[in-house]
Scaffold this active site. Sequence first.
Site, PDB file in Angstrom:
ATOM      1  N   GLY A  44      76.368  61.401  67.106  1.00  0.00           N
ATOM      2  CA  GLY A  44      77.692  61.010  66.302  1.00  0.00           C
ATOM      3  C   GLY A  44      77.384  59.565  65.984  1.00  0.00           C
ATOM      4  O   GLY A  44      76.469  58.792  66.102  1.00  0.00           O
ATOM      5  N   GLN A  49      79.964  51.453  62.840  1.00  0.00           N
ATOM      6  CA  GLN A  49      78.583  51.332  63.244  1.00  0.00           C
ATOM      7  C   GLN A  49      77.683  50.706  62.193  1.00  0.00           C
ATOM      8  O   GLN A  49      76.566  50.220  62.360  1.00  0.00           O
ATOM      9  CB  GLN A  49      77.972  52.372  63.921  1.00  0.00           C
ATOM     10  CG  GLN A  49      78.602  52.379  65.373  1.00  0.00           C
ATOM     11  CD  GLN A  49      78.101  53.896  66.270  1.00  0.00           C
ATOM     12  OE1 GLN A  49      78.544  55.035  66.016  1.00  0.00           O
ATOM     13  NE2 GLN A  49      77.144  53.625  67.124  1.00  0.00           N
ATOM     14  N   CYS A  90      74.730  54.582  73.449  1.00  0.00           N
ATOM     15  CA  CYS A  90      75.393  54.251  72.022  1.00  0.00           C
ATOM     16  C   CYS A  90      74.269  53.921  71.325  1.00  0.00           C
ATOM     17  O   CYS A  90      73.167  52.795  71.731  1.00  0.00           O
ATOM     18  CB  CYS A  90      76.192  53.216  72.389  1.00  0.00           C
ATOM     19  SG  CYS A  90      77.273  52.889  70.895  1.00  0.00           S
ATOM     20  N   LEU A  91      74.109  54.324  69.891  1.00  0.00           N
ATOM     21  CA  LEU A  91      73.126  53.756  68.986  1.00  0.00           C
ATOM     22  C   LEU A  91      73.162  52.169  68.755  1.00  0.00           C
ATOM     23  O   LEU A  91      72.309  51.564  68.409  1.00  0.00           O
ATOM     24  CB  LEU A  91      73.079  54.466  67.787  1.00  0.00           C
ATOM     25  CG  LEU A  91      72.967  55.940  67.817  1.00  0.00           C
ATOM     26  CD1 LEU A  91      73.330  56.734  66.754  1.00  0.00           C
ATOM     27  CD2 LEU A  91      71.634  56.225  68.535  1.00  0.00           C
ATOM     28  N   HIS A 132      84.197  58.773  72.239  1.00  0.00           N
ATOM     29  CA  HIS A 132      83.334  57.633  72.121  1.00  0.00           C
ATOM     30  C   HIS A 132      83.408  57.045  70.658  1.00  0.00           C
ATOM     31  O   HIS A 132      83.396  56.080  70.338  1.00  0.00           O
ATOM     32  CB  HIS A 132      81.676  58.047  72.412  1.00  0.00           C
ATOM     33  CG  HIS A 132      80.757  57.099  72.237  1.00  0.00           C
ATOM     34  ND1 HIS A 132      80.215  56.280  73.421  1.00  0.00           N
ATOM     35  CD2 HIS A 132      80.156  56.626  71.178  1.00  0.00           C
ATOM     36  CE1 HIS A 132      79.203  55.321  72.727  1.00  0.00           C
ATOM     37  NE2 HIS A 132      79.209  55.671  71.462  1.00  0.00           N
ATOM     38  N   GLU A 133      83.243  58.087  69.980  1.00  0.00           N
ATOM     39  CA  GLU A 133      83.241  57.759  68.131  1.00  0.00           C
ATOM     40  C   GLU A 133      84.547  56.933  67.836  1.00  0.00           C
ATOM     41  O   GLU A 133      84.591  56.283  67.176  1.00  0.00           O
ATOM     42  CB  GLU A 133      83.017  58.870  67.508  1.00  0.00           C
ATOM     43  CG  GLU A 133      81.590  59.678  67.771  1.00  0.00           C
ATOM     44  CD  GLU A 133      80.465  58.492  67.586  1.00  0.00           C
ATOM     45  OE1 GLU A 133      79.196  58.821  68.185  1.00  0.00           O
ATOM     46  OE2 GLU A 133      80.448  57.593  66.883  1.00  0.00           O
ATOM     47  N   HIS A 136      84.741  53.628  68.945  1.00  0.00           N
ATOM     48  CA  HIS A 136      84.093  52.794  67.642  1.00  0.00           C
ATOM     49  C   HIS A 136      85.420  52.256  66.599  1.00  0.00           C
ATOM     50  O   HIS A 136      85.429  51.062  66.217  1.00  0.00           O
ATOM     51  CB  HIS A 136      82.979  53.075  67.041  1.00  0.00           C
ATOM     52  CG  HIS A 136      81.777  53.314  67.619  1.00  0.00           C
ATOM     53  ND1 HIS A 136      80.972  52.233  68.272  1.00  0.00           N
ATOM     54  CD2 HIS A 136      80.855  54.246  68.293  1.00  0.00           C
ATOM     55  CE1 HIS A 136      80.029  52.254  68.973  1.00  0.00           C
ATOM     56  NE2 HIS A 136      80.072  53.680  68.846  1.00  0.00           N
TER      57      HIS A 136
HETATM   58  O1  LIG Z   1      78.015  56.562  68.593  1.00  0.00           O
HETATM   59  C1  LIG Z   1      77.078  56.624  69.021  1.00  0.00           C
HETATM   60  O2  LIG Z   1      76.331  55.445  69.160  1.00  0.00           O
HETATM   61  C2  LIG Z   1      75.839  57.807  69.085  1.00  0.00           C
HETATM   62  C3  LIG Z   1      76.220  58.229  70.525  1.00  0.00           C
HETATM   63  C4  LIG Z   1      77.113  59.516  70.590  1.00  0.00           C
HETATM   64  C5  LIG Z   1      77.578  59.842  71.974  1.00  0.00           C
HETATM   65  C6  LIG Z   1      77.510  58.772  72.910  1.00  0.00           C
HETATM   66  C7  LIG Z   1      77.754  59.112  74.476  1.00  0.00           C
HETATM   67  C8  LIG Z   1      77.940  60.530  74.659  1.00  0.00           C
HETATM   68  C9  LIG Z   1      77.831  61.621  73.595  1.00  0.00           C
HETATM   69  C10 LIG Z   1      77.586  61.112  72.531  1.00  0.00           C
HETATM   70  C11 LIG Z   1      74.660  58.661  70.966  1.00  0.00           C
HETATM   71  O3  LIG Z   1      73.804  57.518  71.124  1.00  0.00           O
HETATM   72  S1  LIG Z   1      74.085  60.011  70.314  1.00  0.00           S
HETATM   73  C12 LIG Z   1      72.552  60.070  71.376  1.00  0.00           C
HETATM   74  C13 LIG Z   1      73.143  61.170  72.249  1.00  0.00           C
HETATM   75  C14 LIG Z   1      72.417  62.425  72.120  1.00  0.00           C
HETATM   76  C15 LIG Z   1      72.799  63.553  73.019  1.00  0.00           C
HETATM   77  C16 LIG Z   1      73.470  63.339  74.169  1.00  0.00           C
HETATM   78  C17 LIG Z   1      74.187  61.845  74.365  1.00  0.00           C
HETATM   79  C18 LIG Z   1      73.658  60.899  73.396  1.00  0.00           C
HETATM   80 ZN   LIG Z   2      78.488  54.732  70.019  1.00  0.00          ZN
END
Ligand SMILES: O=C(O)C[C@@H](Cc1ccccc1)[C@H](O)SCc1ccccc1
Ligand SMILES: [Zn+2]
Length: 166
Positions: A44, A49, A90-91, A132-133, A136
């Site tokens: 996501g 971001q 979170c990225l 989560h998104e 943001h």
């Molecule tokens: O928004 C972001 O930073 C991307 C996030 C999205 C996310 C956060 C928490 C739980 C699920 C999704 C992640 O860094 S994307 C990396 C990832 C990959 C597989 C499962 C969970 C997180």
């Molecule tokens: Zn995030």
Amino acid sequence: KLEILEFPDPRLRTVAKPVEKVDDELRKLIDDMFETMYAAPGIGLAATQVDVHIQLIVMDLSEDHNKPMVFINPQITPLTEEQAPYEEGCLSVPGFYEKVTRPARVRINALDRDGNAFEVEADELLATCIQHEMDHLDGKLFVDYVSRLKRDRIKKKLEKIHRQQG
Ligand SMILES: O=C(O)C[C@@H](Cc1ccccc1)[C@H](O)SCc1ccccc1
Ligand SMILES: [Zn+2]
């Protein structure tokens, strides 16, 4: 492709404005966000971001990176009181993971990349990720759900790394 802002960058606290026009310029940004998300890698990415403060989210939870989803001006409705925990990352907070509980099932109303309204019901990882998104877009980060002590430790560690990067 696009640079991802990292905590504690104050720009991550900006509240995103609604998208006015779904046009080719927006679709170019959407494509750039997908490229950035896949390269990270992530499932996501919110426009906040990449320092663009409009209500735009891209997601792809598929293994083969072939199920892209776009949410423009998303609205979210919890569908249950039940909460589900997830070890979130979170990225924008690289290297840190914390347990966050969120509503287990939600309804999302949004516009797609052509500007057409749609509605989806989400549970499991899709529910966790969209919430989560959407945080943001409200200038919120998953570290806001842990203790101040933990958040300050994460902040100090990332500030140190950013200093070393010059
Ligand atoms: O928004 C972001 O930073 C991307 C996030 C999205 C996310 C956060 C928490 C739980 C699920 C999704 C992640 O860094 S994307 C990396 C990832 C990959 C597989 C499962 C969970 C997180
Ligand atoms: Zn995030």
